[in-house]
Design a protein around this motif. Structure first.
Motif, PDB file in Angstrom:
ATOM      1  N   GLY A 108       0.596 -23.633  13.462  1.00 43.44           N
ATOM      2  CA  GLY A 108      -0.919 -23.248  12.942  1.00 43.44           C
ATOM      3  C   GLY A 108      -1.219 -21.765  13.330  1.00 43.44           C
ATOM      4  N   GLN A 156      -4.812 -30.091  14.616  1.00 44.14           N
ATOM      5  CA  GLN A 156      -3.915 -29.177  14.014  1.00 44.14           C
ATOM      6  C   GLN A 156      -4.657 -28.013  13.835  1.00 44.14           C
ATOM      7  OE1 GLN A 156      -0.417 -29.105  13.794  1.00 44.14           O
ATOM      8  NE2 GLN A 156      -0.711 -27.077  12.425  1.00 44.14           N
ATOM      9  N   THR A 157      -3.988 -26.779  14.188  1.00 41.66           N
ATOM     10  CA  THR A 157      -4.706 -25.385  13.891  1.00 41.66           C
ATOM     11  C   THR A 157      -4.242 -25.154  12.195  1.00 41.66           C
ATOM     12  OG1 THR A 157      -4.662 -24.544  15.849  1.00 41.66           O
ATOM     13  CG2 THR A 157      -4.576 -22.968  14.114  1.00 41.66           C
ATOM     14  N   GLN A 169      -9.504 -25.359  13.116  1.00 44.90           N
ATOM     15  CA  GLN A 169      -8.584 -26.667  13.101  1.00 44.90           C
ATOM     16  C   GLN A 169      -9.276 -27.807  12.420  1.00 44.90           C
ATOM     17  OE1 GLN A 169      -8.337 -27.676  17.436  1.00 44.90           O
ATOM     18  NE2 GLN A 169      -6.658 -26.349  17.703  1.00 44.90           N
ATOM     19  N   THR A 208      -5.666 -18.816  14.476  1.00 45.66           N
ATOM     20  CA  THR A 208      -6.256 -18.759  15.656  1.00 45.66           C
ATOM     21  C   THR A 208      -6.241 -17.430  16.159  1.00 45.66           C
ATOM     22  OG1 THR A 208      -5.813 -19.612  18.133  1.00 45.66           O
ATOM     23  CG2 THR A 208      -3.684 -19.199  16.531  1.00 45.66           C
ATOM     24  N   ALA A 232     -10.195 -20.804  16.837  1.00 54.43           N
ATOM     25  CA  ALA A 232      -9.389 -21.172  16.213  1.00 54.43           C
ATOM     26  C   ALA A 232      -9.777 -22.085  15.227  1.00 54.43           C
ATOM     27  CB  ALA A 232      -8.148 -22.035  16.871  1.00 54.43           C
TER      28      ALA A 232
END
Length: 303
Positions: free
Chosen positions: A96, A63-64, A6, A99, A4
């Motif tokens: 988000g 946070q993604t 982030q 990912t 992911a």
């Protein structure tokens, strides 16, 4: 484990990092999506760079990154009936999107089946930009016979706004650099250069409505030319916009907006230019290119 993209603190693109996350199981009313492509939008890095804005979008660190995605469902919860394993899907999520695995409610208003005629690299460009354009046009009360001025017409939202406005029967004049004139002409719009002398260049063109996607230059000029505030809209939330001009976000969209976008693509009345595609490992190059605001079309990351 899944990868992911982030950020654990707010700032410029350098705060982004690829991390490994645990694979999750969907709940009974959820689906698991194997994300293949992620569409970039200005809001992605605007939120990341402004912690005072982030709470308005429910952002909690870590946070993604990004919000638009496309992929394929690889698991469903026991109560899910509208989707099945193998379905191609696209949409937007404030959780988000960048990912490899995205867990989403099957009732998520931002989750859509991907039509067969839409490729996976185009699908993640539709939700934020397409819906924002539709809302902006509606809030500006654009109608058949209007001459619409679009500030920032060659950007991600602009390419949708230009084409949808013409489907509604409006003539479109778009601001962009002179080097972008041919690109806008291909979309059916007349280009006008921004900057010094902008108002003079628009005199006599009969502007009746305006949408600003880049700054307030087009709105202020339209007001000077006699266009009423209720025939305008803007996607720019900060700083304060001209009095009486409504703001427009994709979150205000109605179901028929996406139907309109998909129908227009299916009938080849709307095209989505892809400016560039980057593998997820090249995220920094992709985000910096998007931030330059000089691309013609959408930028996509892929896993």
């Amino acid at each position: 484990m899944v990868k992911a993209l982030q950020y654990k603190r707010f700032g410029q693109p350098e705060v982004l990092e690829l991390v490994d996350l645990l694979t999750l199981e969907p709940k009974t009313d959820e689906v698991s999506i194997k994300v293949s492509h992620v569409g970039l939008n200005p809001m992605d890095w605007a939120i990341m760079g402004h912690p005072e804005v982030a709470p308005n979008f429910g952002v909690k660190l870590p946070q993604t990154f990004a919000y638009d995605f496309a992929g394929q469902i690889d698991q469903i919860g026991a109560e899910v009936t509208d989707f099945k394993v193998g379905d191609r899907v696209f949409g937007t999520t404030m959780k988000g999107a960048a990912t490899e695995q995205l867990i989403a409610s099957a009732k998520e208003p931002g989750l859509y089946h991907t039509p067969d005629f839409i490729e996976n690299d185009v699908a993640p460009t539709l939700a934020v930009a397409g819906l924002t354009a539709a809302v902006a046009l509606r809030k500006a009360h654009v109608k058949n016979g209007d001459t619409l001025l679009i500030g920032g017409a060659a950007g991600g939202v602009g390419i949708f706004a230009v084409q949808l406005a013409q489907l509604w029967g409006a003539k479109v004049i778009g601001t962009a650099s002179d080097s972008t004139a041919d690109f806008l002409k291909e979309l059916g719009a007349e280009q006008v250069a921004y900057g010094e002398g902008f108002t003079d260049r628009l005199k006599g063109k009969g502007i009746t409505a305006a949408i600003d996607l880049h700054s307030f230059e087009s709105l202020n000029t339209a007001l000077e030319l006699g266009v009423k505030a209720d025939k305008m809209s803007t996607v720019i939330m900060y700083p304060e916009h001209p009095a009486g001009v409504p703001t427009a976000t994709g979150g205000e969209a109605i179901p028929s907006d996406m139907e309109m976008v998909l129908t227009a693509i299916g009938s080849q009345q709307l095209t989505v230019p892809i400016a560039a595609k980057f593998p997820i490992n090249d995220y920094l190059e992709a985000v910096n290119l998007q931030m330059s605001r000089h691309t013609h079309g959408k930028i996509v990351l892929y896993f």
